[in-house]
Design a protein around this motif. Structure first.
Motif, PDB file in Angstrom:
ATOM      1  N   GLN A   1       0.813  -1.201   0.000  1.00  0.00           N
ATOM      2  CA  GLN A   1       0.000   0.000   0.000  1.00  0.00           C
ATOM      3  C   GLN A   1       0.853   1.260   0.000  1.00  0.00           C
ATOM      4  O   GLN A   1       0.469   2.272  -0.572  1.00  0.00           O
TER       5      GLN A   1
ATOM      6  N   ASN B   1      -6.168   4.259  -4.121  1.00  0.00           N
ATOM      7  CA  ASN B   1      -7.189   3.311  -4.538  1.00  0.00           C
ATOM      8  C   ASN B   1      -6.613   2.343  -5.559  1.00  0.00           C
ATOM      9  O   ASN B   1      -5.809   2.724  -6.419  1.00  0.00           O
TER      10      ASN B   1
ATOM     11  N   ARG C   1      -9.524  -8.034  -5.465  1.00  0.00           N
ATOM     12  CA  ARG C   1      -9.518  -7.095  -4.351  1.00  0.00           C
ATOM     13  C   ARG C   1      -9.820  -5.697  -4.862  1.00  0.00           C
ATOM     14  O   ARG C   1      -9.365  -5.304  -5.949  1.00  0.00           O
TER      15      ARG C   1
ATOM     16  N   TYR D   1      -9.687  -1.833  -3.173  1.00  0.00           N
ATOM     17  CA  TYR D   1      -9.379  -0.951  -2.043  1.00  0.00           C
ATOM     18  C   TYR D   1      -9.708   0.467  -2.477  1.00  0.00           C
ATOM     19  O   TYR D   1      -9.053   1.035  -3.363  1.00  0.00           O
TER      20      TYR D   1
ATOM     21  N   HIS E   1     -10.670   4.400  -1.091  1.00  0.00           N
ATOM     22  CA  HIS E   1     -10.613   5.258   0.086  1.00  0.00           C
ATOM     23  C   HIS E   1     -10.665   6.711  -0.354  1.00  0.00           C
ATOM     24  O   HIS E   1     -10.174   7.067  -1.440  1.00  0.00           O
TER      25      HIS E   1
ATOM     26  N   ASP F   1     -12.817  -1.900   1.665  1.00  0.00           N
ATOM     27  CA  ASP F   1     -11.801  -2.909   1.349  1.00  0.00           C
ATOM     28  C   ASP F   1     -12.507  -4.241   1.128  1.00  0.00           C
ATOM     29  O   ASP F   1     -13.044  -4.831   2.067  1.00  0.00           O
TER      30      ASP F   1
ATOM     31  N   LYS G   1     -12.217  -8.213  -0.449  1.00  0.00           N
ATOM     32  CA  LYS G   1     -11.268  -9.263  -0.823  1.00  0.00           C
ATOM     33  C   LYS G   1     -12.023 -10.545  -1.141  1.00  0.00           C
ATOM     34  O   LYS G   1     -13.004 -10.885  -0.472  1.00  0.00           O
TER      35      LYS G   1
END
Length: 564
Positions: free
Chosen positions: A93, A102, A117, A119, A121, A133, A135
């Motif tokens: 990350q 992102n 996945r 992610y 934000h 998030d 997964k």
């Protein structure tokens, strides 16, 4: 008037540099006339002020280096539960754009593996933040009879915070579903079981709200949380846990403070019977710094409603720690006395071992008193060396042993007397300018059990050797080698020759020695697009961490990452 104020601001900005120069330059008389040009587009950035309170470190007089992010945060696939703290594949990350971060990932591999996945934000804001998030990882085939050992894990996490001056209010929601199969059966039978008859499904839900103080200069610091966790399985068992946590300290001066930490939990566990387990624990302590010596003196008071093995429900443990700075910023040695009740839940146990039997008996671990000592050292730039020895006396420390009723499932078993534990931990971490990272972590655990034949499924030695290298910010490669020493499980001989009854004499059997080699690489095609590939268990070993449960052989996964 406006121009005069702006001129004053420019002079104040330049004041630190002027003062520093004046300390080494002799006075030359009167100040000469000068013309000041006002540039309205200019942005004056003041350096961060040094605050006295930030110089006081109660935990240790010397600065302690932050833990290095020494490896990929989710290097290995978790499908085979090789390590209780397993992780899922993703690019680090910290390499993502600073204000967005992102990304979307997707990959496929052998054993019918699919990975995804997301992610997402919000960008940085002074008002708040929120994120998502998601997964998913699944394998339609496994190491034993294809779909009889299939597995899948899916999770969704939502989070959000609001900022109002020093006050932070936040909430987290976690949802999850996991599918496993009990594939540790005897294959020397005419008819193999069907996949649906082996099925185990876990459903998880968690909610937490919290409030904390983000003003680091405030005398009173606090972090208060209130949460609820729910867990259920395919056998109609469920667990509800309402809990609260408090971490707080109040600064009495530059070198003294009072700390109070507390935990409250109430669990209702429903299986063939309903079991309720209250839990309360609080640790008050006084902390002070005396030149190079940092001291913390307190006590931990805990209560649990467990009655297994008639273990004491109310316990008091010392909470004493001393740290001495031998060499500033180089070496800190410490020692202490401690102990606490460790909360044990089905929510957590099934992340370590998903093949638990129905109606297991769950008890909190009474750990203590404990004696520990060690050191933290930074002998050279980018190098960190830590070592610790812990001696503890545990009551109701759980072990996993194969069930007498069905050896494909595991019971929680306890030593009816105290278990003595010797833990020796060491780690060496090297991080060279975020390009080369090398490290070794190792633990030795010596268990002295009294009424159990062995310390079932608790290996005495485990280690991790890892390394990664970043080639020109384009190619990131890494390797990890995990090892676990052999531990023990149990089989059961028939009570009579030829009888299918397997509840006879216990036969202690060793598990495999685990040696797991993993490699991976990430190649950045452009600023927001990269590809990745990884290989797990490249030595092709069975690596049965739990008796009768071999893991997948050589398995690979490749995919693409899009960052925005």
């Amino acid at each position: 008037m406006t121009n005069k104020l702006l001129a004053a601001a420019v002079l104040l900005t330049a004041a630190p540099a002027t003062a520093a120069w004046a300390q080494t330059t002799p006075t030359r008389g009167k100040i000469e006339d000068a013309e000041i040009e006002i540039v309205k587009e200019r942005v004056n950035e003041l350096p961060t002020a040094t605050r006295n309170f930030e110089k006081v470190k109660i935990e240790a007089p010397a600065k302690t280096p932050a833990p290095l992010s020494y490896t990929y945060p989710d290097f290995r696939l978790p499908a085979d539960k090789l390590n209780p703290a397993v992780r899922v594949l993703t690019i680090r990350q910290e390499e993502l754009p600073e204000l967005t971060g992102n990304y979307l990932k997707a990959g496929i591999g052998n054993y019918g593996t699919a990975y995804g996945r997301a992610y997402l934000h919000s960008t940085r804001s002074e008002r708040g933040s929120y994120g998502l998030d998601f997964k998913h990882l699944s394998s339609s085939r496994g190491p034993v009879d294809k779909d009889n050992s299939r597995q899948s894990q899916t999770s969704l996490g939502l989070s959000g915070e609001t900022y109002n001056g020093p006050l932070v209010l936040g909430a987290k929601v976690d949802l999850g579903r996991e599918r496993y199969n009990f594939y540790g059966y005897d294959r020397n039978v005419p008819d193999l079981p069907k996949a649906d008859s082996l099925k185990q499904v876990f459903k998880r839900a968690g909610l937490k709200v919290y409030a904390r103080n983000r003003a680091r200069d405030a005398a009173f610091q606090y972090d208060l949380g209130l949460g609820y966790n729910y867990w259920s399985d395919a056998f109609a068992a469920s667990e509800s846990n309402v809990y609260a946590t408090l971490r707080s300290n109040y600064r009495l001066g530059e070198t003294n403070r009072v700390r109070v930490d507390g935990d409250v939990s109430f669990i209702s566990h429903k299986d063939s019977v309903t079991d309720r387990r209250p839990f309360v624990q609080v640790t008050p302590a006084f902390e002070t710094t005396l030149n190079r010596l940092a001291l913390s003196v307190g006590a931990t008071l805990g209560y649990t409603g467990d009655t297994i093995n008639n273990a004491r429900q109310f316990n008091i443990y010392p909470a004493v720690r001393a740290a001495y700075t031998v060499t500033e910023d180089k070496l800190v040695a410490y020692a202490g006395l401690g102990g606490a009740i460790q909360r044990v839940t089905m929510y957590d146990l099934t992340t370590e071992n998903p093949w638990l039997a129905p109606n297991v008996r769950v008890a909190d671990t009474r750990r203590g008193p404990t004696v520990y000592f060690g050191f933290n050292a930074t002998p050279a730039r980018a190098l960190s060396v830590n070592a610790r020895v812990t001696l503890s006396n545990d009551r109701n420390l759980y072990f996993y042993n194969n069930s007498r009723r069905d050896s494909t499932k595991f019971e929680l078993v306890y030593d009816q007397k105290s278990t003595q534990l010797v833990n020796v931990h060491g780690e060496v971490l090297y991080n060279a300018a975020e390009k080369l990272r090398l490290g070794l972590k190792a633990d030795y655990n010596g268990y002295n059990v009294k009424t159990l034949a062995e310390a079932f499924h608790r290996p005495s030695f485990q280690s991790t050797l890892f390394g990664s290298y970043n080639f020109y910010e384009k190619l990131l490669v890494g390797a990890e080698l995990y090892t676990y020493s052999s531990s023990y499980g149990a089989g059961y001989a028939p009570r009579f020759p030829g009888s299918p009854d397997r509840t006879g004499r216990q036969l202690v059997r060793p598990t495999d020695t685990v040696i797991d080699l993993n490699l991976r690489g990430d190649y950045r095609l452009m600023d927001n697009l990269s590809i990745f590939a990884m290989g797990n268990n490249l030595l092709g070993r069975d690596n049965a961490r739990f008796l009768n449960y071999p893991v997948k052989g050589i398995n690979v996964l490749a995919g693409v990452t899009y960052q925005f």
